[in-house]
Write an enzyme that holds these catalytic residues in place. Sequence first.
Site, PDB file in Angstrom:
ATOM      1  N   ASP A 117      50.599  27.518  34.060  1.00 56.81           N
ATOM      2  CA  ASP A 117      49.472  27.772  33.178  1.00 56.81           C
ATOM      3  C   ASP A 117      50.003  28.382  31.872  1.00 56.81           C
ATOM      4  O   ASP A 117      51.170  28.776  31.786  1.00 56.81           O
ATOM      5  CB  ASP A 117      48.521  28.730  33.906  1.00 56.81           C
TER       6      ASP A 117
ATOM      7  N   ASP B 115      47.704  30.636  29.157  1.00 57.22           N
ATOM      8  CA  ASP B 115      47.110  31.954  28.898  1.00 57.22           C
ATOM      9  C   ASP B 115      47.122  32.820  30.153  1.00 57.22           C
ATOM     10  O   ASP B 115      46.634  32.420  31.204  1.00 57.22           O
ATOM     11  CB  ASP B 115      45.672  31.797  28.408  1.00 57.22           C
TER      12      ASP B 115
ATOM     13  N   ASP C 160      47.553  32.491  36.784  1.00 56.80           N
ATOM     14  CA  ASP C 160      47.015  33.847  36.869  1.00 56.80           C
ATOM     15  C   ASP C 160      45.537  33.931  37.194  1.00 56.80           C
ATOM     16  O   ASP C 160      45.026  35.015  37.465  1.00 56.80           O
ATOM     17  CB  ASP C 160      47.241  34.567  35.534  1.00 56.80           C
TER      18      ASP C 160
END
Length: 263
Positions: free
Chosen positions: A30, A32, A213
């Site tokens: 990922d 961000d 995250d």
Amino acid sequence: MNQLSAWREGTPEFLAALVLSHPKLLLMTDYDGTLVPIRERPEIALPGPGLLKVLKRLAQKSRVKVAIISGRDLEELNMMLPVAGIYLAGCHGAEIAVPGNEKIKTFDDTELDRVLDEIYSRLLSFTAGKQGFLAERKKTAVALHYRLADPAIALKVVGDFVAAVRPLVNEKELEFLAGKKVIEVRPKAVNKGEAVSCLMNLYPDFYPVYLGDDTTDEDAFKAVRNNGLGILVAGEKKFTAAEQWLRESQDVLRFMQIIAARC
């Protein structure tokens, strides 16, 4: 079954050694909150020189394939990550840019524009005149960011928006997806797990690793779980389908630097 990730907190050194025990790596991550810290507004979450440098090094390694899978639009990823030789998947994997300027579309969006335009228009009416909100019209999704909004006002705005568009969301096979101070409307058929599966099919001999995250990354963790490794990036305990855990984006950078140095 999801589990508390804290039971297997790893270090960048340990996890790098673990994945380097495999001859070929499909390294997927990922953006961000994983490669860069979450910022107040998406446009200021820019990659640092260390990140760009390690991505360029990894792109030159024959035993590593690198893919960034993000909720951002593909064009935005291309501008932020001008690195030749890596895969970029935008809008949670709805569109994948392949090295060499080819694209793979994992979703038919021909009927989607009109519906998302209507949802976006309604979203703008709920946020008009209110501080701290960011309405975003992506290619295959609509997002409401409220990180800078007053929490009580944000709760009402999000609730009113969801209630107003829920009939349309249900009718058109869309879904709500809540993340870190953001809620999105996207097609049910689009998720990071599908993008990960597509890349795994392209490189069946490569050991798949995924780092993420947020809630949007759970589909990806599930996709690699039986044949590879999921690594959650989080500062605290949370339930996840990932098997390992790093605390912050600096740990991810260190993890990637070790892989680049030892491949």
